[in-house]
Design an enzyme around this catalytic site. Structure first.
Site, short mmCIF file in Angstrom:
data_model
loop_
_atom_site.label_atom_id
_atom_site.label_comp_id
_atom_site.label_asym_id
_atom_site.label_seq_id
_atom_site.Cartn_x
_atom_site.Cartn_y
_atom_site.Cartn_z
N SER A 260 0.84 -1.20 0.00
CA SER A 260 0.00 0.00 0.00
C SER A 260 0.87 1.25 0.00
CB SER A 260 -0.89 0.01 1.24
OG SER A 260 -0.09 0.25 2.38
N LYS A 261 0.21 2.36 -0.28
CA LYS A 261 0.89 3.65 -0.26
C LYS A 261 1.52 3.86 1.11
CE LYS A 261 -0.92 7.88 0.03
NZ LYS A 261 -1.95 8.88 0.04
N ARG A 262 0.81 3.40 2.14
CA ARG A 262 1.33 3.56 3.51
C ARG A 262 2.61 2.76 3.74
NH1 ARG A 262 -3.25 2.04 6.15
NH2 ARG A 262 -4.45 3.20 4.63
N GLY A 264 4.88 2.24 1.55
CA GLY A 264 5.93 3.05 0.93
C GLY A 264 6.37 4.16 1.86
N GLU A 265 5.39 4.83 2.47
CA GLU A 265 5.72 5.93 3.40
C GLU A 265 6.48 5.39 4.60
OE1 GLU A 265 1.81 7.53 3.87
OE2 GLU A 265 1.93 8.52 1.91
#
Ligand code: GLU
Length: 509
Positions: A260-262, A264-265
């Site tokens: 998920s994008k999270r 990556g963060e």
């Protein structure tokens, strides 16, 4: 003869394009091109509540950056347009009406409050066979009541009537036969109160009208498949249905589940293809492009997330991918994303790329750093010297800025403890030798000659080359990195070398 292969990528323009989305584009594109077919981009924007300005443009820009150009799209046009579902609104109602007439769909008049109340009353409420008769619809109400409600333009939706006790199955190209029990499937809305179709109706109608032969999409759409198969059966006949392939997920590097994008963060790497500025939150999510990936590497690494040709080969051009691609080599299981490996792909592509081409890609990074490049040929030469050491485009800044300007930070701490007067004497004489060369008209010399002269001087001073090479490197580049010391001297030339020696000697004395 079989119909011409036609595939589609059908994103909803709701945000940045995730790695998985771009891989879906890629597999569609490769399959189409491998089979001399057509690749269509269709924008599925019927859910106006999820509309995000800029998202469609972003999708088109991403496809353009990756070089995965659609044959038909809102931008390119084509014989089956429009390619934006919101512009096709008028086309869908007749199919919803047909389903009603056949008894495969029904009107539902429940208000949002009715639905809310039901959800409160029934845990995990689903509008399906179990509850449809408790609700306000053309199955539970009398014909007169329904006619009256319709006559009064009472807001209503059209829902599919999912049959009871049936098994719906589809032959997935990657997974084989997948079956669903219709008792587990809810009566999805097909046409909304404002006359807009939902995704479920629009995707089936458009795949039919656009003569799509193969529909590839992410595995997360598999639960919706039984609704789509039923709609195909009721509207156009199953023999017309495209062949489905539900592509495996791209998984997080640690643990299980979809990347998920999270993630990556949390782990510090991009998950979107390009930077995505979300106008709703005013935030930017970083992309592979801006992190310094080249599109050839990005496409290559995506292809390898879930596909291989059965050999150990990992570096592929797009032409090789088109030639070698087949769906039977797409893995069923999800592929774990590994950012280190992704960078490795980029490094391999940087090594392969022409220096001129790299120079054009790297130039903006130099501009951003305020490093002026006066001589394009010099930049091209420098790129050739350092490209082996660069995995991402910004690495060219760290690896080569010293070719364009003297380092401001000199790691004297690494040499100071062993520094002595003999070393100062050595470098003073080296600078003097270079200076006399300049006076005799020499600007620079081949690295090999510079090295030989350096070693002679080391011998004369009765020192060891090993003790002097690291200090010399640090004087030239600021730290313990960079290509061969004498290649650097050759490139930055004698005058600049002298200046850097003198600057460091001041710091060390
Ligand atoms: N509109 C869907 C999405 O946003 C497409 C799913 C499909 O390809 O059928 O991904």
């Amino acid at each position: 003869m079989d119909a011409k292969v036609r595939v589609r990528f059908a994103p909803s323009p709701t945000g940045g394009l995730h790695l998985g989305g771009v891989r879906t584009v890629l597999f569609n594109y490769l399959f189409a091109k491998h089979n001399n077919g057509e690749f269509i981009l269709r924008i599925e924007d019927t859910d106006q509540t999820r509309f995000v300005p800029g998202a469609e443009q972003y999708i088109q820009d991403t496809l353009a950056w990756c070089g995965l150009t659609p044959d038909e799209s809102p931008l390119h046009g084509g014989p089956y347009g429009p390619y934006r579902q919101s512009e096709r609104k008028a086309m869908y109602k007749q199919y919803a009406d047909k389903l009603i007439a056949q008894g495969n769909a029904y009107y539902a008049f429940d208000t949002p409050e009715d639905l809310d109340n039901k959800r409160k009353e029934v845990p995990n409420f689903q509008y399906s066979r179990a509850h449809r008769m408790d609700m306000k619809n053309s199955l539970s109400l009398s014909k007169e009541e329904v006619d009256e409600l319709l006559k009064n333009n009472t807001p209503h939706v059209i829902r599919i009537k999912v049959p009871e006790n049936e098994e719906v199955s589809l032959e997935d190209v990657i997974r084989g036969q997948v079956s669903f029990d219709t008792n587990m499937v809810d009566d999805k809305v097909l046409l909304k109160a404002d006359g807009m179709p939902t995704y479920h109706l629009a995707v089936v109608v458009d795949d039919h009208l656009m003569k799509i032969t193969h529909a590839f999409r992410g595995e997360e759409w598999l639960p919706s498949a039984p609704v789509h198969v039923l709609l195909w059966k009721y509207l156009f006949g199953l023999e017309q249905m495209p062949k489905w392939a539900h592509l495996p997920l791209i998984l997080k590097p640690d643990g299980n589940g979809k990347l998920s994008k999270r993630d990556g963060e949390r782990l510090g790497f991009p998950v979107f293809a390009m930077d995505w500025f979300d106008p709703n939150t005013n935030t930017t999510t970083i992309g592979f492009k801006e992190r310094g990936f080249v599109p050839e590497a990005f496409v290559n690494l995506l292809a390898m997330l879930g596909w291989n040709d059965g050999t150990d080969k990992e570096i592929y051009t797009i032409e090789e991918l088109i030639a070698g691609f087949s769906l039977d080599r797409v893995h069923k299981g999800g592929a774990k994303f590994d950012y280190e490996k992704a960078k490795w792909f980029n490094g391999e592509w940087i090594k392969k790329m022409e220096n001129e081409k790299l120079a054009a890609l790297v130039q903006p990074y130099f501009d951003k750093e305020g490093i002026e490049i006066h001589d394009k040929a010099y930049l091209v030469k420098v790129i050739g010297l350092v490209k082996e050491r660069c995995q991402l485009l910004p690495d060219f800044i760290t690896q080569s800025s010293f070719y364009f300007k003297a380092p401001t930070q000199i790691d004297t701490a690494s040499v100071a403890p062993k520094w002595d007067a003999k070393k100062t004497e050595f470098f003073t004489e080296l600078a003097a030798i270079y200076n006399s060369k300049i006076e005799s008209g020499v600007i620079t010399a081949p690295a090999i000659d510079l090295e030989a002269a350096f070693k002679d001087l080391v011998a004369k001073h009765e020192l060891k080359p090993g003790e002097l090479m690291l200090p010399f490197r640090i004087m030239l580049v600021g730290g313990k990195f960079g290509p061969g010391v004498f290649e650097i001297v050759e490139t930055i030339e004698l005058k600049e070398t002298i200046a850097r020696i003198q600057y460091s000697l001041q710091l060390l004395s």
